[in-house]
Design a protein around this motif. Structure first.
Motif, mmCIF file in Angstrom:
data_model
loop_
_atom_site.group_PDB
_atom_site.id
_atom_site.type_symbol
_atom_site.label_atom_id
_atom_site.label_comp_id
_atom_site.label_asym_id
_atom_site.label_seq_id
_atom_site.Cartn_x
_atom_site.Cartn_y
_atom_site.Cartn_z
ATOM 1 N N ARG A 64 1.042 -1.331 -0.386
ATOM 2 C CA ARG A 64 0.316 0.168 0.167
ATOM 3 C C ARG A 64 1.062 1.209 -0.116
ATOM 4 O O ARG A 64 0.477 1.951 -0.718
ATOM 5 C CB ARG A 64 -0.825 -0.308 1.121
ATOM 6 N N GLU A 65 1.676 1.022 0.806
ATOM 7 C CA GLU A 65 2.579 2.291 0.663
ATOM 8 C C GLU A 65 3.918 2.616 -0.425
ATOM 9 O O GLU A 65 4.137 3.655 -0.948
ATOM 10 C CB GLU A 65 3.904 2.162 2.056
ATOM 11 N N MET A 68 1.418 4.227 -2.814
ATOM 12 C CA MET A 68 1.521 5.524 -2.155
ATOM 13 C C MET A 68 2.462 6.356 -2.878
ATOM 14 O O MET A 68 2.811 7.476 -3.264
ATOM 15 C CB MET A 68 1.795 5.795 -1.048
#
Ligand code: ADP
Ligand code: ASP
Ligand code: MG
Length: 408
Positions: A64-65, A68
């Protein structure tokens, strides 16, 4: 008035000068009376640098990061490009994937496009703007940022072209089009004027990374004809479209190479159960993409199974298979081999021309190049070779099919 989607890859926006070059090209297309949507990659090297930074912070960064972080690369380039266009006195606006209405699903770092709602893009076009969208990214219904897999700006561009029903979709890169082999490897490779979706897809998925394979799949599904061209000149490029009869006249249209391949062999299999399913399920659960598969039964009654994968997945594959070994038999063992590469020849003409495989392996044998695992599809023949041999292998096979002399 035509609606044109133009995608510019990382090297085409790799410096401020190149961003200005793209700005000029977009303005020129706009001034010719067209509506223009640009889909832009991060400046070359930026995505790799961001991934490198993440791995400096921790070993296995959460995906997820990573999404991002990686999505910021394209945000830099779209903003800089709109500034360049504005500085030249023209109207432009940038949109992130989310703002451009690109809705995704699936896993982080390999999101899939569910739908595109181009409402804002169309409104900005109606307002007279050159619209500059971030490639490689979208957003889930829940609002999570996704990236679309490496090279994913190609997919963003093709999907956007389908969504806005573009009259033309052009993929600008740092070579003049799709060549009979990577022109950096085979110097006398030729540009292919027209290629079928199937051939482009097989080439892309067997290592010709000039187009992302998933983007070609999408183009085929939605009938998006596209052209691969050079952002630094005005030469005609390669048109990728539905197959036609003329394409069958040549048995082989292109040669692809893929480096960083590894092989895993599980031997000593005595389990009477469907062992292939056990092995493949363990790998699928670990989300490991395997490529070639060879299974056979040895004289001693024990079966063995080998498969290839990208080197980066080797550690994860070993970890996924270790717990399965006891279920395969008391003597089941795993061996791995790194340092391999894959050579593929592709062409729809293979369906109607025989003897293609013989020609490939004769050329390799004459050059003293040992081959390993072999896999075929209707329009592709692939073999593994030692990584150190791959460039020579590409050159001799390219020459064996006279691919330096193609004209159509
Ligand atoms: P972009 O940054 O524009 O997306 P890529 O690096 O993804 O560009 O793709 C362009 C590169 O693909 C070329 O520089 C070339 O080295 C490589 N390539 C590999 N195979 C081929 C091929 N068959 N034809 C053209 N280019 C190829
Ligand atoms: N910037 C992304 C990558 O390097 C997407 C792209 O360039 O197409 O993979
Ligand atoms: Mg690319």
């Amino acid at each position: 008035m035509a609606l044109i989607v133009q995608k510019y890859g990382g090297s085409s926006v790799g410096t401020i000068d190149r961003i200005r070059n793209v700005a000029r090209r977009l303005i020129e297309t706009h001034e010719q009376g067209n509506r223009v949507v640009a889909v832009i990659s991060a400046m070359s090297g930026v995505t790799d640098k961001l991934i490198g930074m993440a791995h400096q912070v921790m070993d296995n960064p959460p995906e997820r990061e990573l999404d991002m972080l990686m999505a910021t690369g394209e945000q830099q380039s779209i903003a800089l490009l709109v500034m360049a266009i504005t500085d030249m006195g023209h109207k432009a606006v940038s949109f992130t994937g989310a703002q451009a209405g690109i809705c995704t699903y699936g896993s982080h770092t390999r999101g899939r496009i569910e739908s595109i709602d181009p409402e804002k893009v169309v409104a900005a076009l109606n307002d007279g703007c050159i619209v500059v969208c971030a490639g490689f990214q979208g957003v889930t219904r829940e609002g999570a940022i996704h990236t679309l897999g490496r090279g994913g700006s190609d997919l963003s561009a093709i999907a956007m072209a389908a969504a806005v029903r573009a009259d033309l979709c052009q993929i600008f890169t740092d070579v003049d089009g799709v060549y009979t082999c990577d022109p950096r490897v085979v110097k006398d490779a030729c540009k292919i004027p027209v290629l079928s979706y199937e051939e482009m897809l097989e080439m892309a998925s067997s290592g010709s990374k000039v187009m992302q394979a998933r983007s070609v799949e999408f183009a085929k599904k939605f009938g998006v004809v596209f052209e691969v061209r050079n952002s630094m000149n005005n030469n005609p490029g390669t048109i990728v479209q539905e197959e036609n009869r003329a394409m069958e006249s040549l048995a082989v249209r292109g040669v692809s190479i893929e480096r960083n391949q590894a092989r895993v062999t599980v031997s000593g299999i005595t389990a009477p159960v469907a062992y292939t399913s056990l092995i493949l399920s363990a790998l699928a659960e670990a989300e490991i993409n395997i490529d070639m598969i060879v299974a056979n039964t040895a004289h001693d009654g024990m079966a063995r199974q080998s498969f290839t994968m990208n080197m980066n997945d080797l550690g994860a594959a070993q970890a996924a298979l270790k717990p399965v070994l006891p279920q395969l038999g008391p003597k089941a063992a795993m061996e791995t081999e790194a340092g391999l590469a894959k050579l593929s020849v592709v062409g729809v003409g293979m369906r109607s021309n025989s003897g293609v495989a013989a020609r490939v392996f004769r050329a390799l044998a004459e050059a003293g190049i040992a081959t390993g695992m072999i896999a075929t599809s209707e329009i592709r023949i692939s073999t593994t070779v030692e990584a150190a041999d791959i460039e020579q292998a590409a050159r001799v096979v390219h020459a064996a099919f006279n691919l330096d002399q193609i004209t159509a």
